[in-house]
Write a protein that holds these residues in place. Sequence first.
Motif, PDB file in Angstrom:
ATOM      1  N   SER A 384       7.526 116.789  44.706  1.00  0.00           N
ATOM      2  CA  SER A 384       7.726 116.590  45.979  1.00  0.00           C
ATOM      3  C   SER A 384       8.352 117.634  46.585  1.00  0.00           C
ATOM      4  CB  SER A 384       8.769 115.058  46.344  1.00  0.00           C
ATOM      5  OG  SER A 384      10.000 115.415  45.629  1.00  0.00           O
ATOM      6  N   VAL A 385       8.384 117.802  47.947  1.00  0.00           N
ATOM      7  CA  VAL A 385       8.720 119.075  48.583  1.00  0.00           C
ATOM      8  C   VAL A 385       9.930 118.967  49.735  1.00  0.00           C
ATOM      9  CG1 VAL A 385       8.295 121.103  49.890  1.00  0.00           C
ATOM     10  CG2 VAL A 385       6.690 120.418  48.176  1.00  0.00           C
ATOM     11  N   ASP A 386      10.977 119.298  49.517  1.00  0.00           N
ATOM     12  CA  ASP A 386      11.903 119.056  50.585  1.00  0.00           C
ATOM     13  C   ASP A 386      11.460 119.458  51.858  1.00  0.00           C
ATOM     14  OD1 ASP A 386      14.344 118.809  51.833  1.00  0.00           O
ATOM     15  OD2 ASP A 386      15.320 120.812  51.171  1.00  0.00           O
ATOM     16  N   PRO A 387      11.581 118.807  52.960  1.00  0.00           N
ATOM     17  CA  PRO A 387      11.052 118.982  54.191  1.00  0.00           C
ATOM     18  C   PRO A 387      11.847 120.248  54.928  1.00  0.00           C
ATOM     19  CG  PRO A 387      11.538 116.614  54.144  1.00  0.00           C
ATOM     20  CD  PRO A 387      11.806 117.201  52.912  1.00  0.00           C
ATOM     21  N   LEU A 388      13.164 120.497  54.356  1.00  0.00           N
ATOM     22  CA  LEU A 388      13.686 121.643  54.911  1.00  0.00           C
ATOM     23  C   LEU A 388      13.348 122.982  54.079  1.00  0.00           C
ATOM     24  CD1 LEU A 388      17.439 120.486  55.038  1.00  0.00           C
ATOM     25  CD2 LEU A 388      15.968 120.610  56.772  1.00  0.00           C
ATOM     26  N   SER A 389      12.796 122.838  53.250  1.00  0.00           N
ATOM     27  CA  SER A 389      12.214 124.002  52.297  1.00  0.00           C
ATOM     28  C   SER A 389      10.515 124.462  52.651  1.00  0.00           C
ATOM     29  CB  SER A 389      12.705 123.990  50.784  1.00  0.00           C
ATOM     30  OG  SER A 389      13.842 123.730  50.648  1.00  0.00           O
ATOM     31  N   ARG A 390       9.986 123.318  53.075  1.00  0.00           N
ATOM     32  CA  ARG A 390       8.482 123.361  53.089  1.00  0.00           C
ATOM     33  C   ARG A 390       8.005 124.624  54.063  1.00  0.00           C
ATOM     34  NH1 ARG A 390       7.485 118.509  55.102  1.00  0.00           N
ATOM     35  NH2 ARG A 390       7.290 117.602  53.173  1.00  0.00           N
ATOM     36  N   ARG A 391       8.596 124.924  55.038  1.00  0.00           N
ATOM     37  CA  ARG A 391       7.874 125.995  55.790  1.00  0.00           C
ATOM     38  C   ARG A 391       7.717 127.431  55.074  1.00  0.00           C
ATOM     39  NH1 ARG A 391       9.724 128.547  61.787  1.00  0.00           N
ATOM     40  NH2 ARG A 391      11.259 129.532  60.273  1.00  0.00           N
ATOM     41  N   ALA A 392       9.215 127.840  54.336  1.00  0.00           N
ATOM     42  CA  ALA A 392       9.247 128.858  53.657  1.00  0.00           C
ATOM     43  C   ALA A 392       8.239 128.713  52.391  1.00  0.00           C
ATOM     44  CB  ALA A 392      10.579 129.023  52.982  1.00  0.00           C
ATOM     45  N   MET A 393       8.279 127.738  51.882  1.00  0.00           N
ATOM     46  CA  MET A 393       7.357 127.623  50.690  1.00  0.00           C
ATOM     47  C   MET A 393       5.606 127.702  51.071  1.00  0.00           C
ATOM     48  SD  MET A 393       9.270 124.346  48.554  1.00  0.00           S
ATOM     49  CE  MET A 393       7.972 124.563  47.158  1.00  0.00           C
ATOM     50  N   ILE A 394       5.379 127.024  52.243  1.00  0.00           N
ATOM     51  CA  ILE A 394       4.208 127.647  52.878  1.00  0.00           C
ATOM     52  C   ILE A 394       3.787 128.852  53.035  1.00  0.00           C
ATOM     53  CG2 ILE A 394       2.493 127.115  54.866  1.00  0.00           C
ATOM     54  CD1 ILE A 394       3.787 124.360  55.307  1.00  0.00           C
ATOM     55  N   PHE A 395       5.142 129.608  53.489  1.00  0.00           N
ATOM     56  CA  PHE A 395       4.567 130.980  53.718  1.00  0.00           C
ATOM     57  C   PHE A 395       4.634 131.685  52.440  1.00  0.00           C
ATOM     58  CE2 PHE A 395       6.809 132.115  58.117  1.00  0.00           C
ATOM     59  CZ  PHE A 395       6.248 130.834  58.515  1.00  0.00           C
ATOM     60  N   GLU A 396       5.359 131.277  51.527  1.00  0.00           N
ATOM     61  CA  GLU A 396       5.095 132.036  49.983  1.00  0.00           C
ATOM     62  C   GLU A 396       3.760 131.729  49.493  1.00  0.00           C
ATOM     63  OE1 GLU A 396       6.111 134.289  47.034  1.00  0.00           O
ATOM     64  OE2 GLU A 396       7.153 134.169  48.829  1.00  0.00           O
ATOM     65  N   ALA A 397       3.366 130.395  49.614  1.00  0.00           N
ATOM     66  CA  ALA A 397       2.037 130.163  49.101  1.00  0.00           C
ATOM     67  C   ALA A 397       0.892 130.984  49.651  1.00  0.00           C
ATOM     68  CB  ALA A 397       1.756 128.617  49.129  1.00  0.00           C
ATOM     69  N   ALA A 398       1.029 131.018  50.859  1.00  0.00           N
ATOM     70  CA  ALA A 398      -0.151 132.033  51.739  1.00  0.00           C
ATOM     71  C   ALA A 398      -0.085 133.166  51.352  1.00  0.00           C
ATOM     72  CB  ALA A 398       0.095 131.575  53.195  1.00  0.00           C
ATOM     73  N   VAL A 399       1.177 133.597  51.283  1.00  0.00           N
ATOM     74  CA  VAL A 399       1.162 135.226  50.879  1.00  0.00           C
ATOM     75  C   VAL A 399       0.667 135.286  49.511  1.00  0.00           C
ATOM     76  CG1 VAL A 399       2.976 136.903  49.970  1.00  0.00           C
ATOM     77  CG2 VAL A 399       3.211 135.828  52.376  1.00  0.00           C
ATOM     78  N   ARG A 400       1.034 134.473  48.515  1.00  0.00           N
ATOM     79  CA  ARG A 400       0.220 134.667  47.236  1.00  0.00           C
ATOM     80  C   ARG A 400      -1.355 134.528  47.116  1.00  0.00           C
ATOM     81  NH1 ARG A 400       4.646 132.163  42.738  1.00  0.00           N
ATOM     82  NH2 ARG A 400       6.598 132.969  43.623  1.00  0.00           N
TER      83      ARG A 400
END
Length: 592
Positions: A384-400
């Motif tokens: 599960s993904v913490d809603p507060l961290s979701r945007r940063a993780m989406i950014f990181e996933a797209a970058v990778r």
Amino acid sequence: MSAPSLEPPPAIELRLLGRFVVVRDGAEIPAAAFGGRKVRSLLRMLACHPGQFHSHDALTDMLWAERPPADPAANLQVFVNRIRRATGEPQLVVTASGGYALRADPRYVVDGETFAASVAACSSLTGGEALSGYQSALALFAGEPLAEDRYDDWARGYRERLQRLHQDALERAAAIAMVCAQSALAVEYASAAVAAEPLREIAALTLVRALAANGDQAAALAHYERYRRALASDLGLDPSPAAQKLHAAVLQGAALQGALVEGGGPTLGSVATLAAFRPLRFVGRIGERDAVLAACVTGGVAAISGPSGAGKSRLLREIADRAPAGALSLRAYWPERSVPWSLARGLVGEVMAADVTSADKLAPALRAALASIVPEIEPPPTVSVDPLSRRAMIFEAAVRLLSAMPSALVIVDDLQWADPSSLLLLAALTERVPGFGMVLAYRPGEVDAGGEVAGFLARLVMGAEVRLSALGAAALAELSVDPSLADALRDGTDGTPLAVAEVLRGLEREGVAGCDAQGRWRLHSDEASARAVELGALGQRRAIARRLDSHDENALETLKLLALVARQVPARILAEAGERSERETLSTLSLL
């Protein structure tokens, strides 16, 4: 009373004629259920040849052409699993050593094959029975075969086969209708045959005969004259002796009902095909294209701006075709400009289309974050993904994901409608992905000076900025063999490629202008230049109407709802008003 049929209804219908539709138990399966357009492309490829196996290598060449993913076999297996899950039929696609096939089974129906079998069955019939058979067969032909794949090499053979069968069926049905003294029906079928193949002699002469048999000698002679002129101007040929003999008979008012025997026709001379209207020759934008490519192919940002119809989308296609490592092309949509991640979803979808296994290489948490905005990605079941961290993780996933690709160029059309979340992601990609190249196209008149799009553009360092306006006199001269046509296009339109194309389309449809093999246009008469000016005023309105006509009922209903509210509206509201799921509505909006 006849006994009821014991044959079960088809479990799956694959409709390749007209808009591609997959039907399960009478209900259409939404396109979004397949999890990507390449999944549906694979299903169409298999449906063209039920029971025939296609190797991994052949399917890879058809799906990815010159830029296959690192592991094509794994991608194909994922696609097949998605087909089976979406259709609810695990047996629909058969797996064999090194390939796949669509199972040949009466429960799985392909409309193109049904149409071909129906036409073949008519060949042994005669008289009224044959006419009824052809009427039933032609009613099955719902539209252009594999319309979504009309420019793909793999689809050419299947498309030509069905179009040829349809053409032959129309001509045969018209001939038999005349023998059966149903001249009005003969005119209907012959007119359809001529519309499909204007320079095919058997079609043209069948229509002349049908019109004369229907008592309209003037229309018969007028069509013959149009055919004669088109044949001379486009191919430099004269009508065959059989055609000239028919013309003389019509002039003399001879009885024609017996002139075309059942099952045959006149001895034919030339048989030619007039190609469908093709895109305009690329003129007036070559310098702009080369400047954008030079600024972006090794990393950098370029912007292309201009009003609607100025040729931005065509320029983007030319750029994508010449990008050395390929391009990921996406577009923002007005109804989705307030939907978070809508443009980003398209970007990730393009990456997944290039390699569906790319998301599998991400860490579970990053994959779960990306799955929250991209339905095609299967999220890890225990993460599960913490809603507060979701945007940063989406950014990181797209970058990778983008960093792992071989320096593909990202092209964004209609940036003026991009959502704020996706703009932030694009900005992050320009900063964090080495060699990231991006081309942005937008309509400046629709960019709010104080809005997110204007702020996003202001923050970027542009390697090239191109502003498109009307095509100049030199560009119009490149399109036209006749100076009078170039002048008419300049005086009768606003000079945008959209308006120019519509005028030329209208002139070709009326038979007063044609295009040579080099893409240059010429008039067939001196009076046609005046008609070009008249058509200019109608050009852009006709373009809108023609685009509307190309959509299905669901898409038109969505457009009507948008027109009714005449303002920005969330996709959720459209879904409720149209009594469809939000996912189906988003899929329809993407198609539009």
